[in-house]
Scaffold this active site. Structure first.
Site, PDB file in Angstrom:
ATOM      1  N   LYS A 206      75.967  55.974  46.063  1.00  0.00           N
ATOM      2  CA  LYS A 206      76.433  56.307  44.712  1.00  0.00           C
ATOM      3  C   LYS A 206      77.130  57.656  44.779  1.00  0.00           C
ATOM      4  O   LYS A 206      76.534  58.660  45.176  1.00  0.00           O
ATOM      5  CB  LYS A 206      75.257  56.347  43.746  1.00  0.00           C
ATOM      6  N   ARG A 216      77.919  57.966  30.239  1.00  0.00           N
ATOM      7  CA  ARG A 216      77.093  59.089  29.756  1.00  0.00           C
ATOM      8  C   ARG A 216      77.234  59.244  28.252  1.00  0.00           C
ATOM      9  O   ARG A 216      76.287  59.643  27.578  1.00  0.00           O
ATOM     10  CB  ARG A 216      77.456  60.371  30.516  1.00  0.00           C
ATOM     11  N   LYS A 230      76.398  66.361  39.257  1.00  0.00           N
ATOM     12  CA  LYS A 230      75.333  65.756  40.055  1.00  0.00           C
ATOM     13  C   LYS A 230      75.648  65.808  41.548  1.00  0.00           C
ATOM     14  O   LYS A 230      75.198  64.982  42.322  1.00  0.00           O
ATOM     15  CB  LYS A 230      75.111  64.317  39.577  1.00  0.00           C
ATOM     16  N   GLU A 246      73.296  56.205  54.406  1.00  0.00           N
ATOM     17  CA  GLU A 246      72.474  56.020  53.198  1.00  0.00           C
ATOM     18  C   GLU A 246      71.957  54.586  53.103  1.00  0.00           C
ATOM     19  O   GLU A 246      70.801  54.352  52.747  1.00  0.00           O
ATOM     20  CB  GLU A 246      73.301  56.356  51.940  1.00  0.00           C
ATOM     21  N   LYS A 261      78.876  52.288  44.461  1.00  0.00           N
ATOM     22  CA  LYS A 261      79.275  52.653  43.108  1.00  0.00           C
ATOM     23  C   LYS A 261      80.027  53.970  43.115  1.00  0.00           C
ATOM     24  O   LYS A 261      79.556  54.899  43.775  1.00  0.00           O
ATOM     25  CB  LYS A 261      77.998  52.769  42.264  1.00  0.00           C
ATOM     26  N   SER A 287      81.790  52.361  34.143  1.00  0.00           N
ATOM     27  CA  SER A 287      82.306  52.537  32.787  1.00  0.00           C
ATOM     28  C   SER A 287      83.730  53.078  32.752  1.00  0.00           C
ATOM     29  O   SER A 287      84.545  52.637  31.944  1.00  0.00           O
ATOM     30  CB  SER A 287      81.369  53.475  32.021  1.00  0.00           C
ATOM     31  N   TYR A 326      81.127  45.397  33.047  1.00  0.00           N
ATOM     32  CA  TYR A 326      81.057  45.271  31.594  1.00  0.00           C
ATOM     33  C   TYR A 326      81.914  44.106  31.103  1.00  0.00           C
ATOM     34  O   TYR A 326      81.846  43.742  29.934  1.00  0.00           O
ATOM     35  CB  TYR A 326      81.481  46.600  30.935  1.00  0.00           C
TER      36      TYR A 326
HETATM   37  C1  PBG Z   1      72.096  56.883  35.726  1.00  0.00           C
HETATM   38  C2  PBG Z   1      73.270  55.992  35.864  1.00  0.00           C
HETATM   39  C3  PBG Z   1      74.632  56.313  35.704  1.00  0.00           C
HETATM   40  C4  PBG Z   1      75.337  55.119  35.822  1.00  0.00           C
HETATM   41  C5  PBG Z   1      74.400  54.113  36.073  1.00  0.00           C
HETATM   42  N1  PBG Z   1      73.135  54.677  36.115  1.00  0.00           N
HETATM   43  C6  PBG Z   1      75.302  57.588  35.350  1.00  0.00           C
HETATM   44  C7  PBG Z   1      75.201  58.757  36.222  1.00  0.00           C
HETATM   45  O1  PBG Z   1      74.749  58.699  37.362  1.00  0.00           O
HETATM   46  O2  PBG Z   1      75.563  59.821  35.710  1.00  0.00           O
HETATM   47  C8  PBG Z   1      76.825  54.968  35.657  1.00  0.00           C
HETATM   48  C9  PBG Z   1      77.299  53.622  35.232  1.00  0.00           C
HETATM   49  C10 PBG Z   1      78.677  53.580  34.714  1.00  0.00           C
HETATM   50  O3  PBG Z   1      79.425  54.579  34.682  1.00  0.00           O
HETATM   51  O4  PBG Z   1      79.088  52.476  34.291  1.00  0.00           O
HETATM   52  N2  PBG Z   1      71.579  57.461  36.836  1.00  0.00           N
END
Ligand code: PBG
Length: 338
Positions: A206, A216, A230, A246, A261, A287, A326
């Site tokens: 990720k 968010r 992050k 990983e 992701k 998203s 989505y």
């Molecule tokens: C939470 C999480 C996130 C997403 C999925 N689980 C956001 C992040 O890590 O800030 C993102 C999913 C998306 O953008 O569609 N840990």
């Protein structure tokens, strides 16, 4: 008389176009296809009754109360979609420094899981294991005295959260927090509490991506995070080989499936992971990818169905076994019409 292949310039012996000249042949030789079995629909859940709220940066996506979530899950199951991924929107007054709401057996996520499994037992429910919807600072882990996201104390919280999801009936828990060792901690907690069948879908690779912005907003963690980022735990977008490391770690700690992701900017990583490990490899069209495509659709710049199908086929070609998107509901509808 036999023509030598290269003796007549302009008349090649090999004409790749032969295989493209009609739809029947194109269908026969197509290497990858998208099926409803590949689709996972992410859904946002809110408190309340018989209510939904649009997410402004994600046109067409709505946050749903649990009763509406049940109806939606039934609809998705009828379309043939095998799984949904739930994301609770935690009310501000339930957030805290220790994120205790994350493992509240009567928390929104836990109630949502129970309600879906009660009404639509055959749809697989995937839960997000991470603390960001529950912390006042919006980080995925707990902070130490210096404000650094502390790895090892976070592991206990994540294990408690995963256990509470499994206890509510989640089929698959999906740690998305990127703490070191969390898959092992969660697997151990599940095994020692009798949840031997709960699957772990690890967000193994990720990235610290700018494409999560609309998510968010949707779960209401953007304000908590403020200007924070992050990058001390999510991966650097410049790295590809590190993703293999990983994935290897998460598999060795007990992951059943791994995820890459975001999706479209990281198709090379999907390909490398699938080739190297050949384990169930999922991709998340996040998203921001959804928002970006919709912005073009809503301006009339791109064709919605054609571009969504092409983008998702690209995930399959890269090697993804399943895709969180989505668009899942729309795609299932389009596939049914074909
Ligand atoms: C939470 C999480 C996130 C997403 C999925 N689980 C956001 C992040 O890590 O800030 C993102 C999913 C998306 O953008 O569609 N840990």
């Amino acid at each position: 008389m036999r023509h030598e292949p290269d003796s007549r310039p302009g008349y090649p012996a090999t004409r790749p176009r032969r295989l493209r000249r009609d739809d029947a042949t194109r269908r026969l030789v197509r290497e990858n296809r998208l099926s409803v079995d590949d689709l996972i629909q992410p859904l946002f859940v809110i408190e309340g009754h018989d209510r939904s709220e649009p997410v402004p940066s994600m046109p067409g996506v709505e946050r749903l109360t649990i009763d509406r979530l049940q109806t939606e899950a039934a609809h998705l199951a009828a379309l043939g979609i095998p799984a949904i991924a739930l994301f609770p929107v935690t009310p501000a007054d339930a957030k805290s420094a220790d994120a205790a709401e994350a493992w509240n057996p009567d928390g929104l996520a836990q109630r949502a899981v129970r309600a879906v499994k009660d009404r639509v037992p055959d749809i697989a429910v995937i839960t997000d294991v991470a603390l960001d919807p529950f912390t006042i600072h919006g980080q995925d882990g707990l902070l130490d005295a210096d404000g650094y996201v502390a790895n090892d104390i976070t592991l206990d919280a994540l294990a408690s959260q995963a256990l509470s999801h499994a206890g509510a009936g989640a089929d698959i828990v999906a740690p998305s927090d990127m703490m070191d060792g969390r898959v092992g901690a969660i697997r151990q907690a599940l095994e020692s509490n009798g949840h031997t069948e709960t699957r772990i879908l690890a967000y193994a690779a990720k990235y610290a991506s700018a494409f999560y912005g609309p998510f968010r907003d949707a779960v209401g963690s953007a304000g908590n995070l403020g200007g924070g980022d992050k990058r001390t735990y999510q991966m650097d977008p410049g790295n590809g080989g590190e993703a293999l490391h990983e994935v290897e770690l998460d598999l060795s700690e007990g992951a059943d499936m791994v995820m890459i992701k975001p999706g479209m900017p990281y198709l090379d990583v999907i390909r490398r992971v699938r080739e190297r490990f050949d384990v169930p490899t999922f991709a998340y069209q996040v998203s921001g990818e959804y928002a970006m495509l919709n912005a073009a659709f809503d301006n009339g710049w791109l064709n919605r169905e054609a571009c969504v199908m092409e983008a998702l086929l690209g995930f399959k070609r890269a090697g993804a076994n399943a895709i969180l998107t989505y668009f899942a509901r729309d795609v299932a509808g389009w596939l049914a019409e074909r």
